[in-house]
Design a protein around this motif. Structure first.
Motif, PDB file in Angstrom:
ATOM      1  N   ARG A  19       0.810  -1.225   0.000  1.00  0.00           N
ATOM      2  CA  ARG A  19       0.000   0.000   0.000  1.00  0.00           C
ATOM      3  C   ARG A  19       0.838   1.266   0.000  1.00  0.00           C
ATOM      4  N   LYS A  20       2.130   1.156  -0.282  1.00  0.00           N
ATOM      5  CA  LYS A  20       2.916   2.394  -0.319  1.00  0.00           C
ATOM      6  C   LYS A  20       4.178   2.237  -1.161  1.00  0.00           C
ATOM      7  N   CYS A  21       4.805   3.371  -1.438  1.00  0.00           N
ATOM      8  CA  CYS A  21       6.069   3.397  -2.167  1.00  0.00           C
ATOM      9  C   CYS A  21       7.098   4.090  -1.276  1.00  0.00           C
ATOM     10  N   GLU A  22       8.213   3.406  -1.036  1.00  0.00           N
ATOM     11  CA  GLU A  22       9.200   3.889  -0.071  1.00  0.00           C
ATOM     12  C   GLU A  22      10.554   4.101  -0.760  1.00  0.00           C
ATOM     13  N   PRO A  23      11.034   5.352  -0.835  1.00  0.00           N
ATOM     14  CA  PRO A  23      12.367   5.569  -1.420  1.00  0.00           C
ATOM     15  C   PRO A  23      13.469   5.021  -0.506  1.00  0.00           C
ATOM     16  N   ILE A  24      14.475   4.400  -1.136  1.00  0.00           N
ATOM     17  CA  ILE A  24      15.644   3.881  -0.407  1.00  0.00           C
ATOM     18  C   ILE A  24      16.879   4.512  -1.029  1.00  0.00           C
ATOM     19  N   VAL A  25      17.693   5.149  -0.203  1.00  0.00           N
ATOM     20  CA  VAL A  25      18.850   5.896  -0.690  1.00  0.00           C
ATOM     21  C   VAL A  25      20.124   5.104  -0.410  1.00  0.00           C
ATOM     22  N   MET A  26      20.951   4.926  -1.451  1.00  0.00           N
ATOM     23  CA  MET A  26      22.250   4.256  -1.305  1.00  0.00           C
ATOM     24  C   MET A  26      23.344   5.328  -1.304  1.00  0.00           C
ATOM     25  N   THR A  27      24.167   5.336  -0.264  1.00  0.00           N
ATOM     26  CA  THR A  27      25.153   6.398  -0.075  1.00  0.00           C
ATOM     27  C   THR A  27      26.544   5.830   0.163  1.00  0.00           C
ATOM     28  N   VAL A  28      27.558   6.546  -0.347  1.00  0.00           N
ATOM     29  CA  VAL A  28      28.961   6.230  -0.013  1.00  0.00           C
ATOM     30  C   VAL A  28      29.390   7.223   1.064  1.00  0.00           C
ATOM     31  N   PRO A  29      29.752   6.762   2.258  1.00  0.00           N
ATOM     32  CA  PRO A  29      30.112   7.727   3.301  1.00  0.00           C
ATOM     33  C   PRO A  29      31.411   8.459   2.962  1.00  0.00           C
ATOM     34  N   ARG A  30      31.365   9.783   2.966  1.00  0.00           N
ATOM     35  CA  ARG A  30      32.549  10.614   2.727  1.00  0.00           C
ATOM     36  C   ARG A  30      32.560  11.754   3.740  1.00  0.00           C
ATOM     37  N   LYS A  31      33.759  12.116   4.199  1.00  0.00           N
ATOM     38  CA  LYS A  31      33.853  13.192   5.193  1.00  0.00           C
ATOM     39  C   LYS A  31      33.768  14.562   4.530  1.00  0.00           C
TER      40      LYS A  31
END
Length: 464
Positions: A341-353
């Motif tokens: 019943r929903k659409c959920e964005p998922i964010v893929m990130t590379v950790p950088r300082k």
């Protein structure tokens, strides 16, 4: 000494679902039994195939329209059977194509700010399949070329600008086609079929240039996609129903370069590939995880990076093109996961300082400009994608108005879109006329303004 851990800038990629208020809620995602992604995304809109009584429909939401979606929200609802696949045009962020159980392909132009009322009239209807159309994919570098594949086991390549079927690939697939993928410059396609074969086809010569039988031994559906270097990545099942990931060299399809066995689950693995970073994301239908791998030139070629795990299973998945990502947050991929019943964005990130632009994560990527016109491609020309830099963030330009130049050649009954197409030619001439008139009026106004200024000066001298 040999390095124990392989160096890779993507080893620490991590996924994170957004907060609840940034999800799209109360959407009745389609329940149709078909293994497509059910979701398509671009930098402006997210489109989701939904349950619809008495036909087929999909939602088109501007990306910022998060929160609860009202039941009365307008839909795109021109199909008379359930919609099976949708795909945004890579060269115009307002144009989307849909394939349906009603055997037709429809192309829609979405208004710039999204739908205000439901849309039931497509810009063009493409008729040529005799059974349901389950696969839709636009040409990556040529304008207005669309490929469709149906359960009649044939592939049709259309010039959407004229509404004509230009290439018909019949008798190449003896059974249902599971998926079709263009290569980087759109000169070849690869297909996965129910007969367990993967095929590499030159669509303009209409010939199979490579074929591998029993690429995966299992009976469940396979997927095949082209990588940047021309190799093919496939997902499928072993004889023991274990899910597999295999890499093939198109010059020699006898043996796979590598095979990865993963787990025993019956969900079809949908591969999403990022050609800039050579990372492939595998989303299993019915799974609650996304696995991602890096593809390199050295053995074992496919390197497991990590898994994003969540609690809820996914019904479908949308994948944002690179130009729609937030480069300031080092975002390298964004998925739109469909729940019931929903659409959920998922964010893929590379950790950088550092807060600076990370040019090693963002090489120049395919932009929205086509390298070729449709006619050039059909004549035999090829063009690599026109690349853009994401250094200052992607700023969308003005989309060209999508036009159908002449009457749909496959459609004998006079439809509204054929009237529209002739109207387009007339209206252009009319528009030119109006613009000329406006220009002359502007000139007249400026000359009158000068005259008024002169008269005012003369009046002021007389008053003195």
């Amino acid at each position: 000494m040999r390095r124990v851990v392989r160096q890779s800038k993507f080893r620490h990629v991590f996924g994170q679902a957004v907060k609840n208020d940034q999800c799209y809620d109360d959407i009745r995602v389609s329940r149709v039994t078909w293994d497509s992604a059910f979701c398509a995304v671009n930098p402006k809109f997210v489109a989701i195939i939904i349950e619809a009584s008495g036909g087929g429909a999909f939602l088109v939401l501007p990306l910022h329209k998060t929160g609860r979606i009202d039941k009365s929200y307008p839909t795109v609802c021109g199909h008379t059977g359930p919609v099976l696949d949708i795909d945004w045009c890579p060269h115009n962020d307002q144009v989307i194509a849909s394939g349906s159980e009603d055997c037709t392909v429809m192309v829609w132009q979405i208004p710039e700010n999204g739908l205000v009322t439901s849309m039931s009239e497509p810009v063009v209807i493409l008729e040529g399949h005799s059974k349901r159309v389950g696969i839709i994919t636009w040409h990556p570098t040529a304008r207005n070329i669309l490929l469709s594949a149906g359960c009649d086991n044939q592939i049709i390549i259309w010039n959407v600008g004229t509404g004509e079927a230009m290439i018909n690939l019949e008798d190449m697939h003896p059974d249902v086609i599971y998926n079709v993928c263009w290569n980087r410059n759109g000169s070849l396609i690869c297909t996965a079929c129910k007969d367990k074969s993967i095929r590499v086809i030159d669509p303009r010569k209409q010939e199979i240039v490579g074929e591998k039988e029993k690429a995966h031994e299992g009976a469940r559906p396979m997927r095949a996609i082209f990588l940047n270097d021309g190799n093919i990545l496939t997902t499928g099942f072993s004889r023991m129903s274990e899910r597999q990931l295999a890499l093939w060299n198109t010059q020699n399809l006898e043996e796979p370069m590598t095979v990865n066995e993963m787990d025993t689950s019956n969900g079809v693995l949908l591969p999403f590939y990022d050609p800039d970073t050579n990372v492939v994301y595998l989303c299993g239908k019915g799974d609650s995880s996304i696995r991602y791998f890096e593809i390199t030139d050295e053995a074992p070629y496919v390197h497991f990076l990590n898994t994003f795990a969540s609690k809820e299973p996914q019904r479908g998945m949308g994948y944002m093109p690179k130009r729609g990502l937030d480069v300031n947050k080092c975002e390298i991929a964004r998925f739109y996961k469909l729940h019931e019943r929903k659409c959920e964005p998922i964010v893929m990130t590379v950790p950088r300082k550092s807060d600076l632009f990370q040019d090693d994560l963002y090489p120049d990527t395919a932009g929205p400009d086509p390298a070729l016109e449709a006619e050039e491609w059909f004549e035999g020309k090829n063009g690599d994608p026109i690349l853009i830099s994401l250094k200052n963030g992607y700023v969308p330009g003005k989309n060209r108005e999508f036009k159908v130049v002449k009457k749909n050649a496959l459609d004998n009954k006079v439809t509204k879109n054929s009237e529209n197409s002739t109207w387009d030619v007339k209206s252009e001439a009319k528009l030119e006329e109006i613009l000329k008139e406006i220009r002359s009026l502007k000139d007249m106004i400026s000359s009158q303004e000068k005259r008024i200024v002169q008269l005012e000066e003369q009046m002021s001298k007389l008053a003195i």
